[in-house]
Motif scaffolding. Structure first.
Motif, PDB file in Angstrom:
ATOM      1  N   SER A  17       0.831  -1.206   0.000  1.00 31.54           N
ATOM      2  CA  SER A  17       0.000   0.000   0.000  1.00 31.54           C
ATOM      3  C   SER A  17       0.867   1.257   0.000  1.00 31.54           C
ATOM      4  CB  SER A  17      -0.896   0.028   1.243  1.00 31.54           C
ATOM      5  OG  SER A  17      -1.790  -1.065   1.259  1.00 31.54           O
ATOM      6  N   ARG A  19       0.077   5.799   0.224  1.00 32.89           N
ATOM      7  CA  ARG A  19      -0.884   6.903   0.234  1.00 32.89           C
ATOM      8  C   ARG A  19      -0.220   8.125  -0.387  1.00 32.89           C
ATOM      9  NH1 ARG A  19      -4.198  10.189   4.929  1.00 32.89           N
ATOM     10  NH2 ARG A  19      -2.124  11.107   5.316  1.00 32.89           N
ATOM     11  N   SER A  21      -0.401  12.160  -1.419  1.00 31.75           N
ATOM     12  CA  SER A  21      -1.009  13.403  -0.967  1.00 31.75           C
ATOM     13  C   SER A  21      -0.751  14.491  -1.995  1.00 31.75           C
ATOM     14  CB  SER A  21      -0.421  13.843   0.375  1.00 31.75           C
ATOM     15  OG  SER A  21      -0.647  12.879   1.378  1.00 31.75           O
ATOM     16  N   PHE A  67      -8.308   1.352  -4.666  1.00 36.27           N
ATOM     17  CA  PHE A  67      -7.883   2.738  -4.408  1.00 36.27           C
ATOM     18  C   PHE A  67      -9.051   3.529  -3.824  1.00 36.27           C
ATOM     19  CE2 PHE A  67      -4.368   3.170  -7.909  1.00 36.27           C
ATOM     20  CZ  PHE A  67      -3.789   2.011  -7.440  1.00 36.27           C
ATOM     21  N   THR A  68      -8.714   4.503  -2.974  1.00 33.58           N
ATOM     22  CA  THR A  68      -9.717   5.393  -2.403  1.00 33.58           C
ATOM     23  C   THR A  68      -9.215   6.824  -2.463  1.00 33.58           C
ATOM     24  OG1 THR A  68     -10.478   3.672  -0.875  1.00 33.58           O
ATOM     25  CG2 THR A  68     -11.111   5.943  -0.387  1.00 33.58           C
ATOM     26  N   SER A  70      -9.826  10.771  -1.339  1.00 31.80           N
ATOM     27  CA  SER A  70     -10.496  11.535  -0.288  1.00 31.80           C
ATOM     28  C   SER A  70      -9.901  12.928  -0.253  1.00 31.80           C
ATOM     29  CB  SER A  70     -10.339  10.845   1.073  1.00 31.80           C
ATOM     30  OG  SER A  70      -8.975  10.755   1.441  1.00 31.80           O
ATOM     31  N   TYR A  79      -6.098  13.125  -1.187  1.00 28.80           N
ATOM     32  CA  TYR A  79      -5.317  11.915  -0.953  1.00 28.80           C
ATOM     33  C   TYR A  79      -5.733  10.810  -1.921  1.00 28.80           C
ATOM     34  CZ  TYR A  79      -4.628  14.299   3.514  1.00 28.80           C
ATOM     35  OH  TYR A  79      -4.332  15.221   4.487  1.00 28.80           O
ATOM     36  N   GLN A  81      -5.400   6.748  -1.430  1.00 33.28           N
ATOM     37  CA  GLN A  81      -4.966   5.552  -0.725  1.00 33.28           C
ATOM     38  C   GLN A  81      -4.982   4.394  -1.711  1.00 33.28           C
ATOM     39  OE1 GLN A  81      -3.950   5.087   2.575  1.00 33.28           O
ATOM     40  NE2 GLN A  81      -3.428   3.029   1.849  1.00 33.28           N
ATOM     41  N   ASN A  83      -4.223   0.434  -2.197  1.00 36.87           N
ATOM     42  CA  ASN A  83      -4.019  -0.866  -1.565  1.00 36.87           C
ATOM     43  C   ASN A  83      -3.934  -1.968  -2.628  1.00 36.87           C
ATOM     44  OD1 ASN A  83      -4.292   0.391   0.976  1.00 36.87           O
ATOM     45  ND2 ASN A  83      -6.513   0.082   0.964  1.00 36.87           N
TER      46      ASN A  83
END
Length: 112
Positions: A17, A19, A21, A67-68, A70, A79, A81, A83
């Protein structure tokens, strides 16, 4: 002029994973759609995910469920995220502001 500063890329093993930014300048961040795109070597830049001012999200089929996207409007930051990363996720990832401004990109490499 909007400035976008991306961070969080790197080398990760398959299944891992990361993340990403993207911090944006400008006073209307909360009112605009933000997006993440990626470009692999020899390929065109493609949409990964977007998030509207009302937090409605949209994903490329290839990343759905992994993926997420936000946003934190208090920090003017979006962001991504990521995974269950796969080698085919390897690319330079770009942040986009209001379908207009681009960040400088951050490299994501998925390899064992």
């Amino acid at each position: 002029q909007v400035q976008l500063v991306e961070s969080g890329g790197g080398l990760v093993q398959p299944g891992g994973s990361l993340r990403l930014s993207c911090a944006a300048s400008g006073s209307i961040f909360s009112s605009v759609t933000m997006g993440w795109y990626r470009q692999a070597p020899g390929e065109e830049r493609r949409l990964v995910a977007t998030i509207t001012s009302g937090d409605i999200t949209n994903y490329a089929d290839s990343v759905k469920g992994r993926f997420t996207i936000s946003r934190d409007n208090a920090k003017n930051t979006v962001y991504l995220q990521m995974n269950s990363l796969k080698p085919e996720d390897t690319a330079v990832y770009y942040c986009r502001y209001a379908f207009r401004y681009w960040g400088q990109g951050t490299q994501v490499t998925v390899s064992s």
